[in-house]
Design a protein around this motif. Structure first.
Motif, PDB file in Angstrom:
ATOM      1  N   SER A 652       0.937  -1.307   0.109  1.00 31.25           N
ATOM      2  CA  SER A 652       0.052   0.045   0.021  1.00 31.25           C
ATOM      3  C   SER A 652       0.826   1.285   0.249  1.00 31.25           C
ATOM      4  O   SER A 652       1.888   1.252   0.603  1.00 31.25           O
ATOM      5  CB  SER A 652      -0.933   0.117   1.030  1.00 31.25           C
ATOM      6  OG  SER A 652      -1.559  -1.116   1.318  1.00 31.25           O
ATOM      7  N   VAL A 653       0.349   2.544  -0.818  1.00 32.73           N
ATOM      8  CA  VAL A 653       1.436   3.460  -0.867  1.00 32.73           C
ATOM      9  C   VAL A 653       0.388   4.512  -0.344  1.00 32.73           C
ATOM     10  O   VAL A 653      -0.409   5.134  -1.015  1.00 32.73           O
ATOM     11  CB  VAL A 653       1.946   3.709  -2.364  1.00 32.73           C
ATOM     12  CG1 VAL A 653       2.774   4.738  -2.535  1.00 32.73           C
ATOM     13  CG2 VAL A 653       2.498   2.492  -3.009  1.00 32.73           C
ATOM     14  N   HIS A 654       0.623   5.015   0.911  1.00 31.02           N
ATOM     15  CA  HIS A 654       0.107   6.010   1.663  1.00 31.02           C
ATOM     16  C   HIS A 654       0.649   7.188   1.440  1.00 31.02           C
ATOM     17  O   HIS A 654       1.740   7.423   0.944  1.00 31.02           O
ATOM     18  CB  HIS A 654      -0.152   5.538   3.013  1.00 31.02           C
ATOM     19  CG  HIS A 654      -0.954   4.557   3.296  1.00 31.02           C
ATOM     20  ND1 HIS A 654      -2.330   4.313   3.127  1.00 31.02           N
ATOM     21  CD2 HIS A 654      -0.566   3.022   3.846  1.00 31.02           C
ATOM     22  CE1 HIS A 654      -2.861   2.948   3.410  1.00 31.02           C
ATOM     23  NE2 HIS A 654      -1.561   2.215   3.610  1.00 31.02           N
ATOM     24  N   ALA A 655       0.180   8.320   1.624  1.00 35.89           N
ATOM     25  CA  ALA A 655       0.507   9.668   1.655  1.00 35.89           C
ATOM     26  C   ALA A 655       1.944   9.866   2.124  1.00 35.89           C
ATOM     27  O   ALA A 655       2.744  10.329   1.607  1.00 35.89           O
ATOM     28  CB  ALA A 655      -0.575  10.632   2.167  1.00 35.89           C
ATOM     29  N   GLN A 656       2.134   9.393   3.286  1.00 32.51           N
ATOM     30  CA  GLN A 656       3.412   9.680   4.235  1.00 32.51           C
ATOM     31  C   GLN A 656       4.455   8.309   4.365  1.00 32.51           C
ATOM     32  O   GLN A 656       5.212   8.143   5.291  1.00 32.51           O
ATOM     33  CB  GLN A 656       3.258  10.491   5.436  1.00 32.51           C
ATOM     34  CG  GLN A 656       2.475  11.574   5.139  1.00 32.51           C
ATOM     35  CD  GLN A 656       3.292  12.514   4.248  1.00 32.51           C
ATOM     36  OE1 GLN A 656       4.462  12.732   4.250  1.00 32.51           O
ATOM     37  NE2 GLN A 656       2.618  13.348   3.454  1.00 32.51           N
ATOM     38  N   SER A 657       3.848   7.176   3.816  1.00 28.20           N
ATOM     39  CA  SER A 657       4.385   5.681   4.242  1.00 28.20           C
ATOM     40  C   SER A 657       4.033   4.903   3.011  1.00 28.20           C
ATOM     41  O   SER A 657       2.861   4.913   2.396  1.00 28.20           O
ATOM     42  CB  SER A 657       3.890   5.445   5.430  1.00 28.20           C
ATOM     43  OG  SER A 657       2.549   5.134   5.597  1.00 28.20           O
ATOM     44  N   CYS A 658       4.585   3.742   3.246  1.00 27.01           N
ATOM     45  CA  CYS A 658       4.543   2.439   2.268  1.00 27.01           C
ATOM     46  C   CYS A 658       4.528   1.190   3.227  1.00 27.01           C
ATOM     47  O   CYS A 658       5.020   1.338   4.387  1.00 27.01           O
ATOM     48  CB  CYS A 658       5.418   2.411   1.279  1.00 27.01           C
ATOM     49  SG  CYS A 658       5.627   3.824   0.159  1.00 27.01           S
ATOM     50  N   VAL A 659       3.519   0.359   2.907  1.00 25.54           N
ATOM     51  CA  VAL A 659       3.628  -0.873   3.761  1.00 25.54           C
ATOM     52  C   VAL A 659       3.749  -1.985   3.064  1.00 25.54           C
ATOM     53  O   VAL A 659       2.977  -2.284   1.976  1.00 25.54           O
ATOM     54  CB  VAL A 659       1.940  -1.099   4.781  1.00 25.54           C
ATOM     55  CG1 VAL A 659       2.177  -2.369   5.236  1.00 25.54           C
ATOM     56  CG2 VAL A 659       2.156   0.201   5.549  1.00 25.54           C
ATOM     57  N   PHE A 660       4.553  -3.082   3.202  1.00 28.11           N
ATOM     58  CA  PHE A 660       4.901  -4.064   2.389  1.00 28.11           C
ATOM     59  C   PHE A 660       4.572  -5.372   3.233  1.00 28.11           C
ATOM     60  O   PHE A 660       5.380  -5.514   4.121  1.00 28.11           O
ATOM     61  CB  PHE A 660       6.289  -4.123   1.833  1.00 28.11           C
ATOM     62  CG  PHE A 660       6.614  -2.979   1.097  1.00 28.11           C
ATOM     63  CD1 PHE A 660       6.432  -3.059  -0.289  1.00 28.11           C
ATOM     64  CD2 PHE A 660       7.092  -1.817   1.531  1.00 28.11           C
ATOM     65  CE1 PHE A 660       6.790  -1.769  -1.138  1.00 28.11           C
ATOM     66  CE2 PHE A 660       7.564  -0.526   0.935  1.00 28.11           C
ATOM     67  CZ  PHE A 660       7.261  -0.661  -0.709  1.00 28.11           C
TER      68      PHE A 660
END
Length: 697
Positions: A652-660
């Motif tokens: 997921s590519v959020h505004a201030q972070s990414c989660v893998f």
């Protein structure tokens, strides 16, 4: 006043609708109000309410349908159900078939970077040059198949649903199912029973969404600036649905939601059933649902630990589960068949787990597979398993056969967007009598011969060993990268998805020491009965970028010439990826076309030489399987790897972070390394961008 009958003569289409509340909900609210005021003193009005409201969910012609993967066979239900959800289905364009020349032109740049020698490249080019002539008759057959036999559907859907899902014999766990972890509900923090309170609020939201879907009142999905309409066909398989194991090819059963109002609750590996909606399909009040859930917990606590936990069997490979299910029916007779029907027909399965994971990684391990302690508390065949932990963390586990992630995301979005306080404060149902809770398999085991119970216990023990072995084989790492997100990426002039794909590509290039065939799922729901197409992340441009970046960081960002070359190559790579992804979303990829052609080769014919080419087959052995699902209410999600030596990367590519979320086999020894390398790649690319920005200011 006493003239309540006049309400029923008001055309529903002329009712004034309050923003955010469906027409179905208005009718339900008005009728509930009449019922509360008059039903106790006038049973006739209660009967009128029952007859009127029950029509919101139209009874199906048959109580259930057993599906073989062909969407056409259930299309009649869309007209029968009606409503906005299905109103525009006939206006959807049909899935196109690219020309052979277009497919070859798009394919070659995705495969050539994977070649290990000039000889491989030359052989692939030669096979591709022969393919238009060798596959000419296959293309004609595919066009005829589309225009004649599949004239009212997608030429792909039947074979894809059957060969890609229902005929796959692997366990659903890791191989088919995926999970979506919902955002926590902050309003239950001080609750005496966070699990029960969260579960009850999720059931209310589930019932509301189910009513909209099953009545056809849900507005159809649309995407993009042009609000492009998406196909709604697969919503029929969301609720009251279950995959059923059979030898060679499974089936999928869907049940009439007007007649099946119950939810299945699992606790400690045992299954319970109770109605969670009223005659109209409206949710029972949350306080009643909490009582029923607490009753399920108490009943599970009293069941002897020796009673078999049949949910484990659903985690077996499909042929073993099919054989076990046949034995269950043979030993349990009609009572077992009825119990299985009750479970299969439930709106969803709600799993009340005992384990209390806290971190995203621990939650992922429990939600994706059940882990060591909760695998028995699942029925993996169900279209939806809603999981709630003792601390109130929740996730949706989805069976993938008949619908894709965008459908279940609609459900997850709805249930994650409510909180317990809102549900408790806004309960619209005046019911005060709690429905009965039944132990689904209690009567089956109570009347079963001891020898049969022992045999089933043996089946459970074998399933436990196999399921735990499967869990132990897998490694699962969750990486929350919080240095930047889509805001930074957009400011740098890139598509967030394409940018992250290049970071993954660089990381896997360094992990494996070579290019790796990489898959990204792309939806084609703008087409009738469309599901997905493959976006191939490998391209000539991506290869040039990762090779320039090298097998390890070179720390030469201060060199203007080198830095600008790397940034230019990055831009070329993200642009190429975005272009391929756009083509794929328009059903102009290559993999589904190759798949469709291959299925029309007769036994007496020689297949085109491309299908036997080593590099061609290597290019579609997905060592890296990826998918992007970014939603503010979904904090994590995941799925398994496609091949034993590979990884599954949900991100997921959020505004201030990414989660893998990275999943692979322990034997492959890749998940931890890849997580670190993704961090390294993202940081390295950021340094490039920021160094270039600093040099121009």
């Amino acid at each position: 006043n006493n003239s309540c009958f006049s309400l029923f003569y008001v055309p529903i289409k002329n009712m004034r609708i309050t923003s955010g509340i469906s027409r179905t909900r208005h009718v339900s609210m008005i009728s509930n109000l009449l019922y509360r005021k008059s039903a106790k003193t006038d049973p006739v009005r209660g009967l009128i309410r029952f007859r009127f409201l029950s029509s919101l969910l139209k009874p199906w012609p048959e109580p259930f349908y057993e599906c073989d993967g062909d969407y056409r066979k259930e299309t009649f239900l869309e007209e029968h159900i009606g409503g906005p959800l299905y109103a525009e289905q006939k206006s959807l364009p049909r899935l196109p078939i690219p020309s052979i020349e277009e497919t070859i032109q798009r394919f070659l740049p995705t495969a050539l970077p994977l070649a290990k020698s000039e000889g491989e490249r030359a052989e692939l080019k030669a096979a591709c040059s022969r393919f238009p002539k060798e596959a000419h008759i296959l293309q004609h057959r595919l066009n005829d198949y589309r225009d004649i036999e599949m004239k009212d559907s997608s030429w792909l859907q039947l074979r894809w649903n059957q060969m890609g899902y229902l005929q796959v014999r692997d366990s659903l766990v890791y191989n088919v199912s995926y999970f979506l972890q919902l955002e926590d509900d902050p309003t239950i923090e001080a609750s005496a029973s966070p699990q029960v309170q969260r579960a009850a609020s999720l059931l209310v939201a589930t019932a509301q969404f189910r009513e909209e879907v099953c009545s056809g009142q849900l507005p159809p999905d649309r995407v993009g600036r042009q609000q492009t309409l998406l196909c709604s066909a697969t919503f029929k398989y969301l609720f009251n649905a279950c995959r059923v194991p059979l030898q060679q090819q499974d089936s999928y059963c869907i049940y009439d939601p007007s007649k099946t109002k119950h939810v299945i609750v699992s606790r400690k590996g045992h299954f319970f059933s109770f109605d969670f909606v009223d005659e109209a399909g409206d949710p029972l009040p949350s306080f009643i649902l909490e009582q029923q859930l607490q009753k399920c917990i108490e009943m599970a606590d009293q069941i002897p630990s020796t009673r078999p936990k049949l949910g484990l069997l659903t985690g077996l490979d499909r042929d073993s589960w099919a054989t076990s299910r046949e034995l269950l029916v043979k030993m349990g007779g009609e009572r077992m068949q009825e119990a299985l029907r009750t479970l299969q027909s439930g709106s969803i399965v709600l799993s009340l787990d005992n384990e209390t994971p806290q971190s995203l990684e621990d939650c992922s391990k429990q939600f994706l597979s059940g882990g060591q302690g909760s695998s028995h508390n699942r029925w993996f065949d169900k279209s939806i398993n809603l999981i709630v932990t003792p601390t109130g963390k929740a996730a949706v586990v989805c069976e993938h056969s008949m619908m894709d992630g965008t459908i279940t995301l609609s459900y997850a979005d709805r249930v994650a967007s409510v909180n317990s306080t809102d549900i408790s404060d806004k309960s619209e149902n005046g019911a005060t009598i709690a429905p009965a809770v039944s132990d689904v398999f209690a009567d089956v085991f109570a009347e079963m011969a001891e020898s049969s119970r022992s045999e089933i216990a043996s089946l459970e023990e074998q399933a436990h060993v196999e399921c735990m072995t499967n869990v132990d084989r897998h490694s699962n790492v969750v990486n929350t990268f919080d240095a930047y997100g889509s805001t930074f990426i957009k400011n740098a002039g890139h598509s967030p998805d394409a940018f992250v794909q290049m970071a993954i590509h660089l990381a896997t290039f360094r992990l494996f020491g070579e290019q790796a065939a990489t898959y990204e799922a792309t939806q084609v729901r703008p087409f009738l009965h469309g599901r997905t197409e493959t976006t191939r992340s490998v391209s000539l441009e991506s290869a040039a970028f990762v090779e320039k970046m090298g097998q390890s960081p070179t720390l030469n960002e201060e060199n203007d010439t080198v830095r600008k070359e790397k940034l230019e190559l990055l831009k070329n790579a993200t642009t190429a990826h975005s272009q391929y992804s756009m083509n794929a979303s328009r059903a102009q990829g290559v993999d589904r076309h190759f798949f469709g052609l291959s299925g029309l080769i007769l036994d007496s014919e020689v297949a085109p030489s491309l299908y036997a080419n080593a590099l061609f087959n290597h290019s579609k052995r997905w060592r890296v399987s990826t998918s992007n699902l970014t939603h503010p209410k979904i904090v994590n999600w995941g799925f398994g790897q496609v091949v034993p030596e590979g990884v599954g990367i949900a991100y997921s590519v959020h505004a201030q972070s990414c989660v893998f979320n990275i999943v692979g086999l322990h034997d492959a020894n890749v998940t931890d390394q890849l997580s670190n390398l993704i961090d390294e790649a993202l940081q390295e690319i950021r340094t490039l961008v920021e160094s270039d920005f600093g040099s121009t200011t």
